[in-house]
Scaffold this active site. Structure first.
Site, PDB file in Angstrom:
ATOM      1  N   LEU A  80       0.841  -1.196   0.000  1.00 53.50           N
ATOM      2  CA  LEU A  80       0.000   0.000   0.000  1.00 53.50           C
ATOM      3  C   LEU A  80       0.874   1.243   0.000  1.00 53.50           C
ATOM      4  O   LEU A  80       2.062   1.174   0.296  1.00 53.50           O
ATOM      5  CB  LEU A  80      -0.897   0.002   1.238  1.00 53.50           C
ATOM      6  CG  LEU A  80      -1.794  -1.212   1.400  1.00 53.50           C
ATOM      7  CD1 LEU A  80      -2.524  -1.136   2.715  1.00 53.50           C
ATOM      8  CD2 LEU A  80      -2.778  -1.298   0.264  1.00 53.50           C
ATOM      9  N   ASP A  81       0.289   2.402  -0.303  1.00 53.09           N
ATOM     10  CA  ASP A  81       1.062   3.636  -0.165  1.00 53.09           C
ATOM     11  C   ASP A  81       0.581   4.394   1.073  1.00 53.09           C
ATOM     12  O   ASP A  81      -0.304   3.946   1.799  1.00 53.09           O
ATOM     13  CB  ASP A  81       0.999   4.474  -1.439  1.00 53.09           C
ATOM     14  CG  ASP A  81      -0.407   4.905  -1.786  1.00 53.09           C
ATOM     15  OD1 ASP A  81      -1.249   4.901  -0.891  1.00 53.09           O
ATOM     16  OD2 ASP A  81      -0.649   5.253  -2.954  1.00 53.09           O
TER      17      ASP A  81
END
Lengths: 120, 123
Positions: free
Chosen positions: B78-79
């Protein structure tokens, strides 16, 4: 020469980290405000997706000064559209239950039996 | 004073009914969820189960890879903005309001579980 370069690299990293944190917190506040403005959940999903797209549009900007300007723009826009009466969790400061209904002191129990124990 | 003592001598506290209600409340997790803020504090298993269910239901996450000690950005791909969204989902699940600076630090399942378990108002 190398030491000054090291200093500038450290300054770059520090400034970049500060910018990243600012963006995360701005996104968090904006997302919460989106939920405050949305009357229903299904409206919120579209708004949140739009907000995410606005952040993602500038994902690959590399110039530090441009990033600073974008963050300032974003914060100004968020301040302008901030919700006047946001949702606050009841126990939190400003919430409807804040400093109300304190827990009873330890050792005191309330038994909600309504007299049933006499008939048992 | 004498009246008070006489009254207090006749007051009985029904202890056995407390045990009955206590037995009623001991049901499997998820079956009964108290909505009162005066219920007992969450136990660790329940916190872990609910945190994992929130993370698993995040659209960009592969549910089979979620474990209690997974790191959101390093392990789940994920970011940082997805991380913000997960923390907000956790706040809603546990009816919490986490200060921005602290929420910013919650970057793994383990940390989130610890934070929520130790939070006095988690419900």
């Amino acid at each position: 020469m190398s030491s000054s370069k090291g200093v500038s690299t450290a300054a770059y990293v520090a400034r970049r980290a500060a910018q990243k944190e600012k963006v995360r917190i701005l996104y968090r506040r904006a997302l919460k405000d989106t939920l405050n403005w949305a009357v229903h959940r299904h409206l919120f999903y579209q708004d949140a997706s739009d907000l995410r797209d606005r952040f993602d549009a500038n994902k690959h900007v590399a110039d530090l000064d441009t990033i600073d300007r974008l963050i300032a723009d974003g914060e100004a826009a968020h301040n302008k559209w901030r919700h006047p009466d946001p949702y606050i969790v009841p126990w939190a400061p400003g919430g409807s239950k804040f400093t109300r209904n304190p827990t009873p002191p330890t050792g005191i129990e309330i038994v909600y039996d309504f007299g049933k124990e006499d008939n048992d | 004073m004498a009246l008070r003592a006489a009254l207090l001598r006749h007051v009985r506290i029904p202890v056995q009914t407390l045990a009955v209600t206590g037995a009623k409340l001991k049901q499997p997790i998820g079956f009964l969820r108290l909505m009162s803020s005066h219920d007992d504090h969450l136990n660790k298993e329940e916190v872990i189960e609910r945190v994992l269910s929130v993370v698993k239901s995040f659209p960009k996450v592969d549910p089979s890879r979620v474990t209690p000690d997974v790191h959101f950005q390093k392990d789940l791909g994920l970011d940082s903005l997805d991380n913000v969204e997960i923390v907000m989902a956790l706040e809603e699940e546990f009816k919490l309001e986490i200060p921005d600076k602290e929420a910013d630090k919650l970057d793994s399942c383990n940390l989130a579980i610890e934070y929520i378990y130790n939070h006095p108002m988690a419900g």
